[in-house]
Design a protein around this motif. Structure first.
Motif, PDB file in Angstrom:
ATOM      1  N   ALA A   4      26.467  23.197 -21.183  1.00 27.66           N
ATOM      2  CA  ALA A   4      26.210  24.262 -20.078  1.00 27.66           C
ATOM      3  C   ALA A   4      26.666  25.127 -21.012  1.00 27.66           C
ATOM      4  O   ALA A   4      26.862  26.630 -20.967  1.00 27.66           O
ATOM      5  CB  ALA A   4      26.189  24.116 -18.109  1.00 27.66           C
ATOM      6  N   ASP A   5      27.952  25.169 -21.665  1.00 24.31           N
ATOM      7  CA  ASP A   5      28.702  25.865 -22.259  1.00 24.31           C
ATOM      8  C   ASP A   5      28.227  26.138 -23.640  1.00 24.31           C
ATOM      9  O   ASP A   5      28.658  26.954 -24.352  1.00 24.31           O
ATOM     10  CB  ASP A   5      30.249  25.532 -23.021  1.00 24.31           C
ATOM     11  CG  ASP A   5      30.043  24.048 -22.877  1.00 24.31           C
ATOM     12  OD1 ASP A   5      29.152  23.834 -23.597  1.00 24.31           O
ATOM     13  OD2 ASP A   5      31.092  23.183 -23.622  1.00 24.31           O
ATOM     14  N   GLY A   6      27.245  25.673 -24.077  1.00 23.63           N
ATOM     15  CA  GLY A   6      26.812  25.998 -25.101  1.00 23.63           C
ATOM     16  C   GLY A   6      26.740  25.391 -26.447  1.00 23.63           C
ATOM     17  O   GLY A   6      26.630  24.986 -27.440  1.00 23.63           O
ATOM     18  N   SER A   7      27.510  24.116 -26.652  1.00 23.25           N
ATOM     19  CA  SER A   7      28.090  23.312 -27.230  1.00 23.25           C
ATOM     20  C   SER A   7      27.108  22.437 -27.551  1.00 23.25           C
ATOM     21  O   SER A   7      25.359  22.029 -26.986  1.00 23.25           O
ATOM     22  CB  SER A   7      29.303  21.944 -26.434  1.00 23.25           C
ATOM     23  OG  SER A   7      30.326  22.406 -26.419  1.00 23.25           O
ATOM     24  N   LYS A  60      28.438  20.653 -32.546  1.00 22.09           N
ATOM     25  CA  LYS A  60      29.324  22.127 -32.417  1.00 22.09           C
ATOM     26  C   LYS A  60      30.137  22.444 -31.235  1.00 22.09           C
ATOM     27  O   LYS A  60      28.994  22.678 -29.875  1.00 22.09           O
ATOM     28  CB  LYS A  60      28.596  23.222 -33.064  1.00 22.09           C
ATOM     29  CG  LYS A  60      29.251  24.533 -32.335  1.00 22.09           C
ATOM     30  CD  LYS A  60      28.504  26.007 -33.221  1.00 22.09           C
ATOM     31  CE  LYS A  60      27.287  26.355 -31.445  1.00 22.09           C
ATOM     32  NZ  LYS A  60      26.701  27.944 -31.924  1.00 22.09           N
ATOM     33  N   GLN A  61      31.345  21.780 -30.516  1.00 19.79           N
ATOM     34  CA  GLN A  61      32.062  22.254 -29.056  1.00 19.79           C
ATOM     35  C   GLN A  61      32.355  22.743 -29.209  1.00 19.79           C
ATOM     36  O   GLN A  61      33.305  23.015 -30.069  1.00 19.79           O
ATOM     37  CB  GLN A  61      32.829  20.712 -29.333  1.00 19.79           C
ATOM     38  CG  GLN A  61      31.816  19.278 -29.661  1.00 19.79           C
ATOM     39  CD  GLN A  61      30.404  18.641 -28.494  1.00 19.79           C
ATOM     40  OE1 GLN A  61      31.031  18.832 -27.801  1.00 19.79           O
ATOM     41  NE2 GLN A  61      29.624  18.787 -28.714  1.00 19.79           N
ATOM     42  N   TYR A  62      32.844  23.604 -28.044  1.00 13.41           N
ATOM     43  CA  TYR A  62      33.559  24.181 -27.979  1.00 13.41           C
ATOM     44  C   TYR A  62      34.337  24.306 -26.550  1.00 13.41           C
ATOM     45  O   TYR A  62      34.387  23.239 -26.135  1.00 13.41           O
ATOM     46  CB  TYR A  62      32.776  25.298 -26.574  1.00 13.41           C
ATOM     47  CG  TYR A  62      31.847  26.272 -27.940  1.00 13.41           C
ATOM     48  CD1 TYR A  62      31.974  27.397 -28.542  1.00 13.41           C
ATOM     49  CD2 TYR A  62      30.215  26.162 -27.231  1.00 13.41           C
ATOM     50  CE1 TYR A  62      31.146  27.309 -29.372  1.00 13.41           C
ATOM     51  CE2 TYR A  62      29.132  27.111 -28.070  1.00 13.41           C
ATOM     52  CZ  TYR A  62      30.168  27.714 -29.137  1.00 13.41           C
ATOM     53  OH  TYR A  62      28.888  28.444 -30.055  1.00 13.41           O
ATOM     54  N   VAL A  63      35.842  24.860 -27.256  1.00 12.40           N
ATOM     55  CA  VAL A  63      36.884  23.462 -26.830  1.00 12.40           C
ATOM     56  C   VAL A  63      38.023  25.017 -26.252  1.00 12.40           C
ATOM     57  O   VAL A  63      37.660  26.037 -26.500  1.00 12.40           O
ATOM     58  CB  VAL A  63      37.767  23.249 -27.679  1.00 12.40           C
ATOM     59  CG1 VAL A  63      39.122  22.698 -26.595  1.00 12.40           C
ATOM     60  CG2 VAL A  63      37.011  21.378 -27.951  1.00 12.40           C
ATOM     61  N   LYS A  64      38.178  24.577 -24.861  1.00 14.88           N
ATOM     62  CA  LYS A  64      39.172  25.229 -24.636  1.00 14.88           C
ATOM     63  C   LYS A  64      40.415  25.556 -24.856  1.00 14.88           C
ATOM     64  O   LYS A  64      40.868  24.506 -24.235  1.00 14.88           O
ATOM     65  CB  LYS A  64      39.158  25.957 -22.552  1.00 14.88           C
ATOM     66  CG  LYS A  64      39.622  26.397 -22.055  1.00 14.88           C
ATOM     67  CD  LYS A  64      38.996  26.229 -20.467  1.00 14.88           C
ATOM     68  CE  LYS A  64      39.541  27.721 -19.588  1.00 14.88           C
ATOM     69  NZ  LYS A  64      39.459  27.321 -18.051  1.00 14.88           N
ATOM     70  N   GLU A  65      40.745  26.538 -24.638  1.00 19.26           N
ATOM     71  CA  GLU A  65      42.114  27.060 -25.227  1.00 19.26           C
ATOM     72  C   GLU A  65      43.230  27.072 -24.633  1.00 19.26           C
ATOM     73  O   GLU A  65      43.086  27.540 -23.674  1.00 19.26           O
ATOM     74  CB  GLU A  65      41.872  27.824 -26.462  1.00 19.26           C
ATOM     75  CG  GLU A  65      43.424  27.544 -27.030  1.00 19.26           C
ATOM     76  CD  GLU A  65      43.407  28.686 -28.707  1.00 19.26           C
ATOM     77  OE1 GLU A  65      44.535  29.627 -28.943  1.00 19.26           O
ATOM     78  OE2 GLU A  65      42.311  29.130 -28.585  1.00 19.26           O
TER      79      GLU A  65
END
Length: 190
Positions: free
Chosen positions: A153-156, A180-185
């Protein structure tokens, strides 16, 4: 003379009819076998719209333009040559949808072979794309030995060459991954 000729004709026709009846007795099964080729479907349905229920609740909804039933084959199966769309509904009412341009369901093993532009879209917005995907109905297991793409869902994104997972994606195995993973900073104050 005419009466005698008519009587002979009646006897002849009767004898012929009786002979036909007795010669065909017990041949019905042989005649049916000749009409149905051993490799032909024993039934076909068009515009299929099925709902599967369990304890009065709809658990799955299948739609297909064409279904061919090969229950007469030595290894019985159902073929969906023009594609299939299946919506699975869990106990909470969440829906997971799977589509493909071609599918086969093997009756003895409860294995479904989905082929050509297979897309699985889960209720929590995970999308899985592959050219071939197997679903084991008995163990609710999904797998493929073909390249696939998984998008969350987050585009990863996860691309790989082999995929093996339970239906909830909580037990997931993959081979040759590129991700490709999106990590919340977060900041230290949080």
């Amino acid at each position: 003379m005419i009466k005698r000729t008519t009587t002979y004709i009646v006897y002849l026709v009767t004898a012929f009819a009786v002979t036909l009846c007795f010669s065909c007795k017990g041949k019905g099964e042989e005649i049916r076998k000749m009409r149905i080729k051993s490799d032909a479907a024993i039934a076909e349905g068009t515009g299929i719209n099925l709902k599967y229920t369990d304890s009065g609740k709809v658990t799955a909804h299948l739609k297909t333009p064409l279904l061919k039933d090969f229950s007469n084959a030595s290894f019985p199966y159902e073929e969906f040559p023009e594609g299939v769309e299946v919506t699975f509904i869990d106990d909470d009412g969440k829906e997971n949808i799977i589509t493909s341009k071609y599918a086969i369901r093997y009756k003895n093993t409860n294995l479904i072979d989905l082929q050509q532009d297979v897309t699985l879209f889960t209720s929590d917005s995970v999308t899985l794309n592959a050219q071939q995907l197997y679903w084991d109905q008995s163990s609710n297991w999904i797998f493929t030995d073909q390249p696939y793409t998984l998008i969350t869902a987050d585009g990863s994104r996860n691309d790989g060459d082999l995929f093996d997972s339970n239906k909830d994606f909580t037990n997931f195995v993959s081979l040759n991954n590129v991700s490709k993973q999106y990590v919340k900073e977060t900041t230290e104050d949080q």
